[in-house]
Design an enzyme around this catalytic site. Structure first.
Site, PDB file in Angstrom:
ATOM      1  N   HIS A  77       0.683  -1.150   0.158  1.00 16.82           N
ATOM      2  CA  HIS A  77      -0.012  -0.074  -0.025  1.00 16.82           C
ATOM      3  C   HIS A  77       0.742   1.338  -0.103  1.00 16.82           C
ATOM      4  O   HIS A  77       0.481   2.438   0.590  1.00 16.82           O
ATOM      5  CB  HIS A  77      -1.063  -0.092   1.336  1.00 16.82           C
ATOM      6  CG  HIS A  77      -2.130  -1.065   1.081  1.00 16.82           C
ATOM      7  ND1 HIS A  77      -3.258  -0.893   0.790  1.00 16.82           N
ATOM      8  CD2 HIS A  77      -1.923  -2.446   1.451  1.00 16.82           C
ATOM      9  CE1 HIS A  77      -3.819  -2.009   0.931  1.00 16.82           C
ATOM     10  NE2 HIS A  77      -3.038  -2.786   1.296  1.00 16.82           N
ATOM     11  N   ASN A 150     -10.411  -3.077   2.707  1.00 22.26           N
ATOM     12  CA  ASN A 150     -10.022  -2.822   1.416  1.00 22.26           C
ATOM     13  C   ASN A 150     -11.234  -2.441   0.395  1.00 22.26           C
ATOM     14  O   ASN A 150     -12.403  -2.800   0.985  1.00 22.26           O
ATOM     15  CB  ASN A 150      -9.398  -4.114   0.762  1.00 22.26           C
ATOM     16  CG  ASN A 150      -7.828  -4.037   1.080  1.00 22.26           C
ATOM     17  OD1 ASN A 150      -7.114  -3.299   1.136  1.00 22.26           O
ATOM     18  ND2 ASN A 150      -7.489  -5.537   1.222  1.00 22.26           N
TER      19      ASN A 150
HETATM   20 FE1  HDD Z   1      -2.396  -4.761   5.593  1.00 22.50          FE
HETATM   21  C1  HDD Z   1      -1.119  -1.745   5.372  1.00 22.50           C
HETATM   22  C2  HDD Z   1      -5.292  -3.407   4.371  1.00 22.50           C
HETATM   23  C3  HDD Z   1      -3.948  -8.211   5.602  1.00 22.50           C
HETATM   24  C4  HDD Z   1       0.330  -6.088   6.847  1.00 22.50           C
HETATM   25  N1  HDD Z   1      -3.034  -3.115   4.954  1.00 22.50           N
HETATM   26  C5  HDD Z   1      -2.191  -1.829   4.802  1.00 22.50           C
HETATM   27  C6  HDD Z   1      -3.126  -0.810   4.279  1.00 22.50           C
HETATM   28  C7  HDD Z   1      -4.397  -1.342   4.035  1.00 22.50           C
HETATM   29  C8  HDD Z   1      -4.408  -2.810   4.443  1.00 22.50           C
HETATM   30  C9  HDD Z   1      -5.679  -0.465   3.483  1.00 22.50           C
HETATM   31  C10 HDD Z   1      -2.594   0.536   4.101  1.00 22.50           C
HETATM   32  C11 HDD Z   1      -2.763   1.512   5.206  1.00 22.50           C
HETATM   33  C12 HDD Z   1      -2.446   2.835   4.743  1.00 22.50           C
HETATM   34  O1  HDD Z   1      -3.150   3.294   4.108  1.00 22.50           O
HETATM   35  O2  HDD Z   1      -1.582   3.364   5.329  1.00 22.50           O
HETATM   36  N2  HDD Z   1      -4.044  -5.763   4.978  1.00 22.50           N
HETATM   37  C13 HDD Z   1      -5.412  -4.865   4.630  1.00 22.50           C
HETATM   38  C14 HDD Z   1      -6.344  -5.862   4.717  1.00 22.50           C
HETATM   39  C15 HDD Z   1      -6.178  -7.042   4.918  1.00 22.50           C
HETATM   40  C16 HDD Z   1      -4.640  -6.876   5.222  1.00 22.50           C
HETATM   41  C17 HDD Z   1      -8.070  -5.349   4.362  1.00 22.50           C
HETATM   42  C18 HDD Z   1      -6.649  -8.287   5.155  1.00 22.50           C
HETATM   43  C19 HDD Z   1      -8.059  -8.441   5.371  1.00 22.50           C
HETATM   44  N3  HDD Z   1      -1.839  -6.884   6.068  1.00 22.50           N
HETATM   45  C20 HDD Z   1      -2.375  -7.733   6.112  1.00 22.50           C
HETATM   46  C21 HDD Z   1      -1.909  -8.827   6.767  1.00 22.50           C
HETATM   47  C22 HDD Z   1      -0.584  -8.193   7.291  1.00 22.50           C
HETATM   48  C23 HDD Z   1      -0.790  -7.006   6.903  1.00 22.50           C
HETATM   49  C24 HDD Z   1      -2.213 -10.293   7.089  1.00 22.50           C
HETATM   50  C25 HDD Z   1       0.411  -9.120   7.805  1.00 22.50           C
HETATM   51  C26 HDD Z   1       0.423 -10.000   8.549  1.00 22.50           C
HETATM   52  N4  HDD Z   1      -0.619  -4.191   5.890  1.00 22.50           N
HETATM   53  C27 HDD Z   1       0.383  -4.744   6.525  1.00 22.50           C
HETATM   54  C28 HDD Z   1       1.621  -3.913   6.770  1.00 22.50           C
HETATM   55  C29 HDD Z   1       1.256  -2.449   6.278  1.00 22.50           C
HETATM   56  C30 HDD Z   1      -0.211  -2.700   5.726  1.00 22.50           C
HETATM   57  C31 HDD Z   1       2.838  -4.357   6.405  1.00 22.50           C
HETATM   58  C32 HDD Z   1       2.061  -1.902   5.278  1.00 22.50           C
HETATM   59  C33 HDD Z   1       2.256  -0.356   5.924  1.00 22.50           C
HETATM   60  C34 HDD Z   1       1.229  -0.369   6.962  1.00 22.50           C
HETATM   61  O3  HDD Z   1       1.021  -1.492   7.460  1.00 22.50           O
HETATM   62  O4  HDD Z   1       1.032   0.594   7.700  1.00 22.50           O
HETATM   63  O5  HDD Z   1       1.645  -3.696   8.216  1.00 22.50           O
END
Ligand code: HDD
Length: 688
Positions: A77, A150
């Protein structure tokens, strides 16, 4: 000798740099430490042409700070755009939750919302085929609640254990560093074809949902099942939905590809321009509420993030609305530094045991430390709660609070000598609700049996689409798998699709020029579910307000026709841009000048929802020879958009061998164009 300028008056210095963020015109330029700067053009040298001196602290500080301007981009993202707004409770639900934001009708709280793509880097395009992030930070008066969702209600994997593998597979391939922001490559399809649980989300990814026309025309989903807790500690399961008032709309793949060349910032520019024009996007917040008894009767597990709950089974109840009305003042400070945490819940909202959600609860806090560099990231204004915040956490990098007193521990008895004791935990604070449905169990590294059906809902999604949308899904699979170079991966994916729908698998195989392989045995035999209209974009449609029309004009164009169209669009709250051969504009038939917003090759018709062609027949004849004009007309037509035309405009269509039809309307019938702005005439182009 360097020219010396006089120092500005010291009396005009701002009060320290800490809170001073307003760059007032004419205020003195200073170093970060407040020393006034006399010359911002020249470094300090030995003589006029000699080497630069190390003692030049003004130069060194400026370059030093510049060198460190970038921070690590989000691991996923990375590319996104944020907007401020508010949430308003429209239907209080105290019987379901004690969360303060749902207690009083009409009560508003601020929100910050960030929309994003998933796979691409920060500098990638806005319009790849991808899931879109829909993350909302709600600043409640009992702390921040982050609903990090999402634009699709399901996810690729069931357990957080697989998240790094999924992301490694979709990101640019490790050895070659490409493709950027694309799932159409070997490693993504290798992974998902080996992971039957991904199939349902892959269906969504191949559908028009992955190509939104605007962030404003997308739904948002909290994805997981969460828990609502009321004052009596009674619990209900809940799924959260954001329903756009603008309706749903997507682009065609051909459009998305062309938009990415014409305007890689298309979606963020769309949001910016809509907000600047006062078309504030709005979503309803809806909930699907159910209890354990109901959940236990379903043929899928409500803790499985690869499953939806059909809206026909549990209708979405609207409880609030979100309006986005202010673009950030500073992209870096707000959009880049905003940190969303699924762990940010407030009293009245709790987590379910969804293993994907449980893994997320660790990941987001962890990632902010590496991205923002400090455990004090919560002090960055966009992340800070807007309610009081007190605890005994101290120090750390970039600490901006100046805490007073020596009460940094609890319990303490410093009040007995008249000193501040600091905050105390209260009974009204967050309590994890006691769950009686979790039986004592062994520690097991397993996947629940109830998670085993990967295809029934994939089939439900496909069979709920209109034929046009099904054709787009087939074309999506054919395009993506054509980019896959490993034959065995293509065949394996076809084998998985056979479990979804035989006609779908056959159509994809035909598109690839391959024979169908044997089906891959499904862990659990899929069954047919009744189709759900809520899953189709076209069965639901979009709204007219907030759309954008491209008006192509030539010298001699009829002023009355231009004005009538502009008035009709203004009345319907539809935006427009005037497009001409030259950006200087055109001279209309009454001799008046009409300035253009865009030059024709900078504003192809893919950027608009509909177009108007207001040209004289003579000018049309001349302009018909220009490639950008030809493309403007033929793309608008082939993308099934409404076209209003003058006589010259009609000549342009005919020149391109395009037949007039129900969506080519006379320019004098501006209302006809307005009514078709959010629709497409799909019959124009065969959808296979
Ligand atoms: Fe995630 C970012 C949505 C599963 C780990 N995720 C991130 C963002 C969104 C989502 C919208 C961007 C937030 C922003 O605008 O700063 N992610 C989801 C949804 C998931 C999902 C709807 C499943 C239903 N994500 C998911 C899993 C993991 C992560 C299973 C790790 C185990 N996601 C992350 C992250 C991020 C992230 C690496 C990257 C930047 C942040 O968190 O702040 O931790």
């Amino acid at each position: 000798m360097a020219k010396h300028t006089s120092n500005p008056s010291h009396n005009a210095l701002p009060q320290g740099s800490g809170g001073e963020t307003q760059q007032r015109g004419g205020c003195p330029l200073t170093t970060n430490h407040g020393v006034p700067i006399s010359d911002n053009q020249n470094s300090l040298k030995l003589g006029t042409r000699g080497p630069t001196l190390l003692e030049d602290f003004v130069l060194r500080e400026k370059i030093f700070h510049f060198d460190h301007e970038r921070i690590p981009e989000r691991i996923v993202h990375a590319r996104g755009t944020g907007v401020h707004g508010y949430f308003e409770c429209t239907q209080p639900i105290p019987e379901l939750t004690k969360a303060s934001l749902f207690q009083k009708k009409g009560e508003r709280i601020p929100v910050f919302c960030r929309f994003s793509t998933v796979a691409g880097s920060k500098g990638s395009k806005d319009t790849p085929r991808d899931v879109r992030g829909f993350a909302v930070k709600l600043y409640t008066n009992e702390g921040n609640w982050d609903l990090v969702g999402n634009n699709m209600p399901v996810f690729f994997i069931q357990d957080a254990m697989k998240f790094p593998d999924l992301i490694h597979a979709v990101k640019p391939e490790a050895d070659r560093g490409f493709p950027q922001a694309a799932s159409a490559h070997d490693t993504f399809w290798d992974f998902v074809s080996l992971m039957p649980e991904s199939t349902h989300t892959v269906m969504w990814l191949m559908s028009d949902r992955a190509l939104p026309r605007s962030f404003r025309t997308m739904e948002g989903f909290g994805v997981h099942t969460f828990i609502l807790v009321n004052e009596k500690d009674e619990t209900h399961f809940v799924k959260f939905h954001w329903k756009p008032k603008q309706g749903l709309q997507s682009t065609l793949w051909d459009e998305a590809v062309k938009i990415s060349g014409a305007d890689p910032d298309y979606l963020r520019r769309d949001m910016y321009e809509a907000i600047q024009a006062g078309h504030f996007p709005e979503w309803e917040l809806g909930i699907q509420v159910f209890d354990k008894e109901w959940a236990d009767q379903q043929p899928y597990d409500v803790l499985d993030a690869t499953k939806i709950i059909p809206e026909e089974d549990i209708p979405v109840k609207v409880i609030g609305r979100m309006v986005l009305d202010r673009y950030p003042d500073n992209f870096f400070a707000e959009t880049e530094q905003v940190a969303f945490l699924p762990t940010n819940v407030v009293p009245g909202i709790d987590f379910s045991n969804d293993p994907l959600l449980q893994g997320r609860l660790f990941s987001y806090l962890d990632t902010q430390k590496s991205r923002l560099g400090t455990t004090n990231f919560h002090q960055i204004p966009v992340n800070a709660p807007k309610c009081p915040m007190h605890n005994f956490q101290r120090d750390g990098m970039m600490q901006t609070h100046v805490f007073k007193g020596r009460a940094t521990y609890e319990p303490n008895s410093l009040d007995e000598v008249g000193e501040e004791t600091g905050p105390r935990a209260s009974e009204q604070g967050f309590t994890t609700v006691a769950r009686h449905d979790i039986e004592p169990a062994e520690k097991l590294r397993v996947r629940a049996e109830a998670f085993a059906d990967h295809f029934s809902q994939s089939r439900l999604f496909y069979r709920s689409q209109t034929p046009v949308e099904q054709a787009h899904i087939i074309a999506g699979f054919v395009f993506e798998l054509s980019k896959v170079q490993l034959d065995h991966v293509r065949l394996r994916m076809l084998g998985q699709l056979l479990n979804v729908d035989k006609e779908l698998a056959q159509a994809v195989a035909d598109g690839l020029g391959l024979d169908l392989p044997a089906p891959i045995p499904a862990a659990k035999e899929p069954f047919d579910m009744p189709p759900s209209d809520a899953l189709s974009i076209l069965k639901r449609g979009g709204a007219v307000a907030g759309r954008c029309v491209g008006i192509l004009v030539s010298d001699g164009a009829d002023k009355k026709a231009v004005q009538q169209l502009q008035q009709a669009l203004d009345k319907a709250k539809v935006m427009y841009k005037v497009v001409a051969e030259k950006v200087g504009g055109v001279t209309l038939n009454d001799g008046s000048h009409l300035k253009a917003d865009e030059k024709i090759d900078g504003a192809p018709s893919v950027l608009f929802d509909a177009v108007a062609l207001i040209l004289t027949p003579e000018e049309a004849k001349r302009l018909a020879k220009l490639k950008p004009v030809q493309d403007f007309v033929s793309d608008a037509y082939n993308h099934c958009k409404a076209i209003a035309h003058s006589d010259g405009g009609l000549a342009l269509l005919k020149n391109q061998q395009l037949q007039p039809d129900a969506f080519t309307v006379d320019i004098n019938d501006a209302q006809a164009l307005v009514s078709k702005v959010s629709e497409r005439l799909w019959e124009r182009v065969p959808q296979s």
